[in-house]
Design a protein around this motif. Structure first.
Motif, mmCIF file in Angstrom:
data_model
loop_
_atom_site.group_PDB
_atom_site.id
_atom_site.type_symbol
_atom_site.label_atom_id
_atom_site.label_comp_id
_atom_site.label_asym_id
_atom_site.label_seq_id
_atom_site.Cartn_x
_atom_site.Cartn_y
_atom_site.Cartn_z
ATOM 1 N N ALA A 149 0.988 -1.154 0.059
ATOM 2 C CA ALA A 149 0.032 0.029 0.065
ATOM 3 C C ALA A 149 0.754 1.248 0.037
ATOM 4 C CB ALA A 149 -1.052 0.048 1.140
ATOM 5 N N PHE A 150 2.180 1.344 0.653
ATOM 6 C CA PHE A 150 2.751 2.411 0.705
ATOM 7 C C PHE A 150 3.521 2.505 -0.690
ATOM 8 C CE2 PHE A 150 6.962 4.601 1.643
ATOM 9 C CZ PHE A 150 6.501 5.708 2.410
ATOM 10 N N ALA A 151 3.812 1.619 -1.064
ATOM 11 C CA ALA A 151 4.455 1.627 -2.651
ATOM 12 C C ALA A 151 3.530 2.318 -3.554
ATOM 13 C CB ALA A 151 4.952 0.249 -3.287
ATOM 14 N N LYS A 152 2.177 2.031 -3.470
ATOM 15 C CA LYS A 152 1.239 2.633 -4.193
ATOM 16 C C LYS A 152 1.213 4.284 -4.173
ATOM 17 C CE LYS A 152 -3.684 2.906 -5.211
ATOM 18 N NZ LYS A 152 -5.099 2.125 -4.904
ATOM 19 N N ARG A 153 1.401 4.754 -2.754
ATOM 20 C CA ARG A 153 1.462 5.923 -2.352
ATOM 21 C C ARG A 153 2.676 6.725 -2.854
ATOM 22 N NH1 ARG A 153 0.757 7.926 3.205
ATOM 23 N NH2 ARG A 153 0.787 9.894 2.033
ATOM 24 N N MET A 154 4.074 5.937 -2.976
ATOM 25 C CA MET A 154 5.383 6.246 -3.606
ATOM 26 C C MET A 154 4.847 6.767 -4.866
ATOM 27 S SD MET A 154 7.832 3.825 -1.638
ATOM 28 C CE MET A 154 9.237 4.462 -2.542
ATOM 29 N N ASN A 155 4.319 5.942 -5.756
ATOM 30 C CA ASN A 155 3.985 6.029 -7.315
ATOM 31 C C ASN A 155 3.031 7.308 -7.512
ATOM 32 O OD1 ASN A 155 5.753 4.002 -8.385
ATOM 33 N ND2 ASN A 155 4.271 2.594 -7.719
ATOM 34 N N GLU A 156 2.212 7.404 -6.505
ATOM 35 C CA GLU A 156 1.146 8.540 -6.911
ATOM 36 C C GLU A 156 2.132 9.647 -6.609
ATOM 37 O OE1 GLU A 156 -2.788 6.376 -5.045
ATOM 38 O OE2 GLU A 156 -1.716 7.459 -3.876
ATOM 39 N N GLU A 157 2.891 9.788 -5.391
ATOM 40 C CA GLU A 157 3.613 11.043 -5.257
ATOM 41 C C GLU A 157 4.512 11.353 -6.337
ATOM 42 O OE1 GLU A 157 4.241 14.473 -3.148
ATOM 43 O OE2 GLU A 157 2.718 12.863 -2.688
ATOM 44 N N ALA A 158 5.127 10.191 -7.059
ATOM 45 C CA ALA A 158 6.272 10.413 -8.014
ATOM 46 C C ALA A 158 5.271 10.871 -9.125
ATOM 47 C CB ALA A 158 6.589 9.203 -8.502
ATOM 48 N N GLU A 159 4.159 10.686 -9.520
ATOM 49 C CA GLU A 159 3.566 11.405 -10.702
ATOM 50 C C GLU A 159 3.084 12.873 -10.450
ATOM 51 O OE1 GLU A 159 -0.893 10.461 -13.198
ATOM 52 O OE2 GLU A 159 -0.160 9.084 -11.488
ATOM 53 N N THR A 160 2.840 13.051 -9.029
ATOM 54 C CA THR A 160 2.594 14.474 -8.773
ATOM 55 C C THR A 160 3.738 15.299 -8.803
ATOM 56 O OG1 THR A 160 0.996 13.801 -7.064
ATOM 57 C CG2 THR A 160 2.050 15.911 -6.872
ATOM 58 N N ILE A 161 5.070 15.039 -8.624
ATOM 59 C CA ILE A 161 6.198 15.577 -8.425
ATOM 60 C C ILE A 161 6.767 15.743 -10.234
ATOM 61 C CG2 ILE A 161 8.879 15.186 -8.118
ATOM 62 C CD1 ILE A 161 7.897 14.072 -5.259
ATOM 63 N N GLY A 162 6.269 14.542 -10.869
ATOM 64 C CA GLY A 162 6.630 14.821 -12.250
ATOM 65 C C GLY A 162 7.581 13.737 -12.630
ATOM 66 N N LEU A 163 7.804 12.617 -12.143
ATOM 67 C CA LEU A 163 8.796 11.747 -12.256
ATOM 68 C C LEU A 163 8.236 10.798 -13.662
ATOM 69 C CD1 LEU A 163 10.171 10.221 -9.119
ATOM 70 C CD2 LEU A 163 10.493 12.508 -10.195
ATOM 71 N N THR A 164 9.090 10.787 -14.548
ATOM 72 C CA THR A 164 8.836 9.976 -15.912
ATOM 73 C C THR A 164 9.481 8.837 -16.230
ATOM 74 O OG1 THR A 164 10.419 11.368 -17.125
ATOM 75 C CG2 THR A 164 8.374 12.178 -16.905
ATOM 76 N N HIS A 165 10.459 8.432 -15.356
ATOM 77 C CA HIS A 165 11.007 6.959 -15.761
ATOM 78 C C HIS A 165 11.437 6.478 -14.451
ATOM 79 C CE1 HIS A 165 11.998 9.248 -19.507
ATOM 80 N NE2 HIS A 165 12.307 8.163 -19.917
ATOM 81 N N SER A 166 10.304 6.330 -13.764
ATOM 82 C CA SER A 166 10.495 5.871 -12.012
ATOM 83 C C SER A 166 9.300 5.064 -11.520
ATOM 84 C CB SER A 166 10.594 6.665 -11.091
ATOM 85 O OG SER A 166 12.066 7.530 -11.270
ATOM 86 N N HIS A 167 9.435 3.736 -11.110
ATOM 87 C CA HIS A 167 8.388 2.950 -10.585
ATOM 88 C C HIS A 167 8.914 2.271 -9.350
ATOM 89 C CE1 HIS A 167 4.651 0.492 -10.344
ATOM 90 N NE2 HIS A 167 5.490 -0.417 -10.214
ATOM 91 N N PHE A 168 8.008 2.517 -8.402
ATOM 92 C CA PHE A 168 8.507 1.874 -6.780
ATOM 93 C C PHE A 168 7.696 0.789 -6.498
ATOM 94 C CE2 PHE A 168 9.311 6.515 -7.281
ATOM 95 C CZ PHE A 168 11.075 6.448 -6.860
ATOM 96 N N THR A 169 8.402 -0.233 -5.966
ATOM 97 C CA THR A 169 7.580 -1.452 -5.617
ATOM 98 C C THR A 169 7.895 -1.714 -3.891
ATOM 99 O OG1 THR A 169 9.396 -2.836 -5.992
ATOM 100 C CG2 THR A 169 7.731 -2.458 -7.570
#
Length: 394
Positions: A149-169
């Motif tokens: 569940a936390f990794a999902k939040r990490m990816n949501e935050e990554a999208e908000t910040i504007g990361l384009t080549h990142s995915h967290f698990t």
């Protein structure tokens, strides 16, 4: 020239800058083109302007190792900012956190005892200074209930910040084939931390932290050389990586690199890149907001000219000591018919090389000019038409 000319041009001074670098996004030239690093992937960014000073395979997707913890910290800092958690809140160390990230795991650890309660404030330093894998899992479970569940939040935050080549698990960066970042995204994470959490960012410069009777030193090799953050990382698949930031003379740089073969190579190459960014570039002030740069002709006003001032600052980052024939041209767009309002656009200041316009800034009236009285306007018209007091308007 007459006071009533249509266009008044003042050619100025030669600036110490590369014309190519006056354009945002211009390709690296000069020192930037000559610099090279053994790091397989790297990026250097001027924090103030966002300009990339050097990059090498910056969008290549790589394993993050412990650099993923920067995103973990961002999620935690965001929850603190929003009041969803407090620094004195305490989270329990689960068996999963203890086994996966604890002393027996063989990785970076905070040495958290099983089933113990630890404060959020201690966990922050356990992640930033000690790079504890156990601390990240405790945070993930404490904030979101599970690592997934936390990794999902990490990816949501990554999208908000504007990361384009990142995915967290996961929150710690231990190997996972689905998890990846790029050094460009890592530099964006660093810039986000510096910009959005200025009160917490100094923690990255803390040299050591002791917990459970065990003192551990910060692993960032650049702290002793002038850097003030951020993080190192290493796994067998990622190699040795680092994200760091430093400032000098009011300028801040952010750098990220990954894939080096040893901690020594990481320290050496990061030091070279940091020094390159701080020593080989300088900020040049081309014009400052409110600076008087000329006058504009006014017809039918209580005065026949009005001062023009720059509407905004124009600062450029250029290679230190570089020279180029860049000219400043102040252009009046008049004459103007009164009344003229304060702040009215009257012209522009143009920076050019030859016939190529590189940058320009509007020029505004510094003061208002009221319309002259009837007799003054008649006298002015006669003077203009009969050539009294000066040359006729072309």
């Amino acid at each position: 020239m007459s006071a009533l000319v249509w266009r008044r041009v003042c050619r100025g001074f030669v600036l110490c800058c590369f014309a190519a670098l006056l354009q945002l996004g211009a390709p690296a030239t000069g020192p930037a083109a000559a610099f090279e690093t053994s790091a397989p992937t790297a990026i250097l960014v001027d924090h103030g302007t966002g300009r990339v000073l050097y990059e090498k395979s910056a969008d290549e997707e790589i394993a993050p190792a412990s650099l993923a913890k920067l995103m973990t910290i961002i999620v935690l800092f965001e929850d603190l900012k929003q009041g969803r958690v407090q620094r004195d809140d305490r989270f329990t160390v689960s068996e999963y956190a203890w086994r996966t990230g604890g002393a027996s795991s063989g990785g970076s650890t905070m040495f958290l005892p099983l089933n113990s309660d630890v404060s959020v404030d201690d966990l922050i330093r356990g992640i930033i200074v000690q790079s504890g894998n156990d601390a990240t899992i405790v945070v993930a479970e404490g904030l979101s209930g599970s690592v997934e569940a936390f990794a999902k939040r990490m990816n949501e935050e990554a999208e908000t910040i504007g990361l384009t080549h990142s995915h967290f698990t996961n929150p710690h960066g231990l190997p996972d084939p689905e998890q990846h970042v790029s050094v460009r995204d890592l530099a964006r994470l660093a810039a986000h931390l510096i910009r959005e959490f200025p009160e917490d960012y100094p923690i990255f410069a803390e040299e050591s932290f002791a917990y459970n009777g065990i003192n551990q030193r910060n692993r960032n090799p650049l702290l002793a050389l002038g850097a003030d953050g951020l993080k190192t990382g290493h796994t067998s698949d990622a190699g040795y990586g680092l994200v760091a930031s430093a400032q000098r003379d009011g300028r801040r740089i952010v750098l990220a690199m990954s894939g080096m073969d040893s901690a020594a190579e990481r320290a050496s190459e990061a030091r070279r890149l940091m020094n390159f960014g701080l020593q080989d570039f300088e900020e040049v002030v081309l014009v400052t907001a409110g600076e008087t740069l000329g006058t504009a002709a006014v017809r039918g006003g209580v005065v026949d000219r009005v001062d023009m001032a720059a509407a905004e600052d124009l600062r450029m980052l250029v290679p230190r000591g570089s020279l180029s024939d860049v000219e400043r041209e102040v252009v009046e767009n008049g004459p103007f018919v009164a009344p003229v309002s304060e702040g009215q656009r009257l012209g522009w200041v143009r920076f050019a090389r030859g016939d190529e316009t590189l940058r320009q800034v509007p020029l505004l009236s510094e003061t208002a000019v009221e319309e002259a009285g009837l007799f003054q306007r008649i006298a002015e018209t006669l003077a203009r038409n009969l050539g009294w007091g000066g040359a006729q308007t072309p």
